[in-house]
Scaffold this motif. Structure first.
Motif, mmCIF file in Angstrom:
data_model
loop_
_atom_site.group_PDB
_atom_site.id
_atom_site.type_symbol
_atom_site.label_atom_id
_atom_site.label_comp_id
_atom_site.label_asym_id
_atom_site.label_seq_id
_atom_site.Cartn_x
_atom_site.Cartn_y
_atom_site.Cartn_z
ATOM 1 N N UNK A 105 54.488 43.108 30.755
ATOM 2 C CA UNK A 105 53.317 43.388 31.608
ATOM 3 C C UNK A 105 52.799 44.820 31.455
ATOM 4 N N UNK B 183 48.926 47.875 28.796
ATOM 5 C CA UNK B 183 48.037 48.995 29.118
ATOM 6 C C UNK B 183 48.302 50.195 28.215
ATOM 7 N N UNK C 210 57.617 39.915 39.109
ATOM 8 C CA UNK C 210 56.474 39.027 39.348
ATOM 9 C C UNK C 210 56.918 37.572 39.259
ATOM 10 N N UNK D 151 43.556 48.820 39.696
ATOM 11 C CA UNK D 151 43.474 47.986 40.884
ATOM 12 C C UNK D 151 42.855 46.624 40.581
ATOM 13 N N UNK E 110 49.509 54.652 38.395
ATOM 14 C CA UNK E 110 49.323 53.986 37.103
ATOM 15 C C UNK E 110 49.011 54.968 35.972
ATOM 16 N N UNK F 281 42.809 44.990 37.662
ATOM 17 C CA UNK F 281 43.780 44.210 36.884
ATOM 18 C C UNK F 281 44.858 43.643 37.802
ATOM 19 N N UNK F 282 45.334 44.480 38.720
ATOM 20 C CA UNK F 282 46.363 44.027 39.656
ATOM 21 C C UNK F 282 45.847 42.863 40.491
ATOM 22 N N UNK G 225 55.415 34.757 39.173
ATOM 23 C CA UNK G 225 54.648 33.760 38.404
ATOM 24 C C UNK G 225 54.721 34.020 36.905
ATOM 25 N N UNK H 295 45.588 39.773 37.980
ATOM 26 C CA UNK H 295 46.809 39.289 37.322
ATOM 27 C C UNK H 295 47.961 39.062 38.285
ATOM 28 N N UNK H 296 47.928 39.692 39.435
ATOM 29 C CA UNK H 296 49.045 39.557 40.368
ATOM 30 C C UNK H 296 48.604 38.896 41.675
#
Lengths: 387, 297
Positions: free
Chosen positions: A114, A118, A103, B204, A89, B206-207, A105, B210-211
């Motif tokens: 998405x 960030x 994703x 991690x 990340x 956020x993941x 959803x 959100x996921x």
């Protein structure tokens, strides 16, 4: 060796700067080295392919570049910065996953947006960039759709837009075409190269499909059992394979073990027992003395000549008498439309493959089953290979 | 292959025994209890089915409503605690390697294979005033005292025979019911979705929010219902761990059938419990259908 053939190639955005440098990279899972001491450099703006059979380590290498695997040894430099231990990340690298990993959803728009949340940019700029990215992949009209209302091809475009909207320094594509049907795959090849050309981002693609790699990439790294076998342009891989593995993996090839009996700067001769004769090279094969050597000949580089009972063995005009011509019988024919592939059994029982383009509408009628033929090839056709 | 449902003889040959069983030992007794709930006591052992709604009306007396709502609240708190505890466990199981995974699964299942009564008494042994928990606290208390802290004598905590003891017991007993559906939902989750989130710059946490959590929602819903329903109907746990006034509905029902010898009222309460359960099941089915609709298009 014609490695400058690279300049002939598709991408007009390649610059002569290194964007990724991989140094002595090794990844071990337990005792198995999935990636084994790899060194390579990828240029900015290049469409690069990692090619190899399944289990060759190409995906592990890609995952190390993405940051999902930590190298056991060695380093990865991205734009001069050592990123080997930077988490995914925090790397300016994005991935299009084999399963697309859209994703389920989130709507198409939210999927693409998405990654931008960030990045510290304003909502309105986020919106603009998402819409621009969707336009790039021709999905702007489906922004509000949910992924499960889309086809596989459309979902792949979402994955592409979602990765590209982050403006990565390098885009990684894991088997991008493997889940598409044949027709779409063909179309997507052109679209991906065209997209790469337009956005100018360095693409690194993993594939096991040699056609895909040859058709799309500026350069390919062929891997086998964790090691780099050859790094070259597609045409160099095909015409000047560096070793037996590459010759065999890229395209089809007739391969024979032989013994070097003459090696001069402008010619060489290899005695091939399996063929019951000699193979003549119109160039020197310096450095191949000693050890096991192999001769490879591509099927399309062999000519077929009708052979009658009392006919004298013909001679190839650029080769000495008794070289590069062998007698055989047509055993099997695969008619593929644009070309036909002939399986030929030589007098000594060895089988060979010869392909012949059907240039005129009657060409496939020239030869039929059980025809007795001569196989001949020119002195510039065979390649000398080592293990 | 021929459809076995269409081959009548085969169908009935296999279905006859279970059908008889189901009718004789489930439908008939339930019907009987249902009939009792509309009856009145006519002597010490006889029940006259008079069609009265009096038993149901009795259930709306404030003290009964209190027990019912206590049951719902205690079961609900226990279920939420289960969710909070089970989610990390399910995550750990999902991401563990195969060997660790089966060990974790075994540890989760192990209490299932132990008698509930034994488990509950074990819990009592832990929590009573002379139990291990108080013992441990006393131990550290005494160390602190010997180090010069002026804390006075250790007063044991009253951990048992109150509502918190019931909640702790319910959580203890029902945790596997929550872990398993959560694990089933998380295990189905495509790992590349998590990698994609990280790849796009998410951390991690956020993941996770959100996921992972949104995609695990069906599993969370299933876990909530599957945990809540048996927790609400729990009998042994509140009976052994609760105080004399901490009744849950199952204990109340038991008292009607035994001590109070009021079978009609007990029957009515049983059916009220079942109706409440069915309402929660219906809610689950409703949300599931809605969730299914979203992902089916």
């Amino acid at each position: 060796m014609p490695d400058n053939l690279a300049s002939q190639k598709k991408s007009s955005v390649v610059k002569d700067e290194t964007i990724i440098k991989i140094e002595n990279l090794t990844k071990r899972f337990g005792k198995v080295a999935a990636v084994d001491d790899i060194n390579l450099e990828i240029k900015r703006g290049e469409f690069f392919a990692l090619l190899g059979p399944s289990g060759c380590g190409k995906t592990t290498l890609l995952r190390m570049i993405a940051g999902f695997e930590v190298p056991t040894e060695g380093k990865i430099f991205l734009d001069g910065v050592d990123v080997s231990n930077i988490p995914p990340n925090k790397r300016p690298v994005n991935t299009v996953f084999q399963s697309y990993a859209v994703f389920p959803h989130l709507s198409v728009f939210d999927n693409v947006a998405y990654g931008l949340q960030f990045d510290n940019i304003s909502k309105s700029e986020q919106r603009d960039r998402v819409m621009a990215a969707l336009e790039d992949v021709k999905l702007e009209h489906l922004a509000e759709r949910k992924p499960d209302q889309m086809s596989g091809g459309q979902r792949q475009r979402v994955a592409l837009a979602r990765a590209l909207v982050k403006r990565p320094k390098v885009l990684l594509l894991d088997e991008p075409l493997s889940a598409l049907d044949a027709k779409l795959r063909e179309a997507m090849r052109f679209e991906l190269t065209e997209l790469q050309d337009r956005v100018g981002v360095t693409f690194i693609m993993v594939t096991h499909d040699q056609d895909e790699a040859l058709a799309m990439a500026c350069r390919c790294a062929v891997m086998d059992r964790g090691r780099l076998m050859q790094l070259a342009t597609p045409s160099t891989l095909y015409e000047f394979p560096a070793n037996k593995f590459v010759a065999d993996f890229i395209g089809s090839v007739n391969m024979f073990e032989g013994k070097l009996i003459l090696d001069e700067p402008d010619k060489a001769i290899v005695e091939v027992e399996e063929l019951g004769g000699k193979v003549f090279f119109d160039h020197g094969v310096l450095g191949a003395e000693g050890g096991q050597i192999f001769v490879g000949i591509r099927p399309e580089k062999i000519e077929l000549i009708k052979r009658t009972k009392d006919m004298k063995k013909p001679q190839m005009e650029d080769s000495p008498e008794d070289c590069n011509v062998f007698a055989g019988v047509i055993d099997n024919i695969s008619y593929l439309g644009s070309e036909s592939i002939y399986e030929i059994t030589l007098d000594n029982g060895r089988r060979m493959q010869v392909s012949r383009p059907n240039l005129s509408r009657w060409d496939q009628e020239d030869f039929t089953f059980n025809d007795e033929v001569w196989l001949g090839f020119h002195g510039d056709s065979p390649v000398l290979l080592q293990n | 292959m021929q459809n076995w449902f269409e081959n009548k003889r085969f169908f009935w040959a296999t279905m006859l025994a279970p059908t008889v069983w189901f009718l004789a030992f489930f439908v008939a007794p339930m019907a009987l209890v249902w009939a009792y709930s509309f009856g009145e006591n006519a002597g010490p052992v006889n029940i006259a089915i008079t069609g009265t709604f009096g038993n149901y009306a009795k259930a709306f007396r404030p003290e009964i409503i209190q027990v019912l709502s206590d049951s719902v609240v205690l079961a609900f708190i226990a279920t939420l605690i289960c969710l909070v505890l089970a989610f990390p466990v399910a995550i750990a199981m999902t991401f563990a390697d195969d060997k660790t995974k089966s060990w974790l699964l075994l540890l989760i299942m192990l209490p299932f294979w132990t008698n509930l009564l034994i488990r509950t008494y074990a819990l009592i042994a832990m929590m009573r005033t002379e139990g291990f928990i108080n013992f441990s606290f006393a131990f550290f208390h005494n160390i602190a005292v010997s180090l010069g802290f002026n804390l006075g004598d250790y007063v044991p905590m009253e951990l048992l025979y109150n509502k918190s003891a019931i909640v702790i017991g319910l959580v203890y007993v029902h945790l596997p019911f929550m872990v398993l559906p959560l694990y089933a939902a998380l295990d189905k989750l495509d790992r590349s979705l998590i990698e994609a989130s990280l790849d796009l710059g998410a951390g991690h946490m956020t993941t996770m929010w959100k996921i992972v959590v949104p995609l695990a929602l069906p599993g969370i819903a299933a876990g909530l219902v599957i945990t809540f329903i048996p927790a609400m109907g729990a009998y042994l746990t509140p009976d052994l761990l609760g105080g004399p006034n901490d009744l849950m509905i199952a204990t109340l029902i038991e008292r009607q059938f035994k001590r109070a010898n009021d079978w009609p009222f007990g029957s009515a309460l049983s059916f009220i419990l079942m109706y409440v359960t069915l309402i929660f099941f219906a809610l689950r089915t409703f949300f599931e259908a809605r969730g299914g609709k979203v992902s089916a298009h």
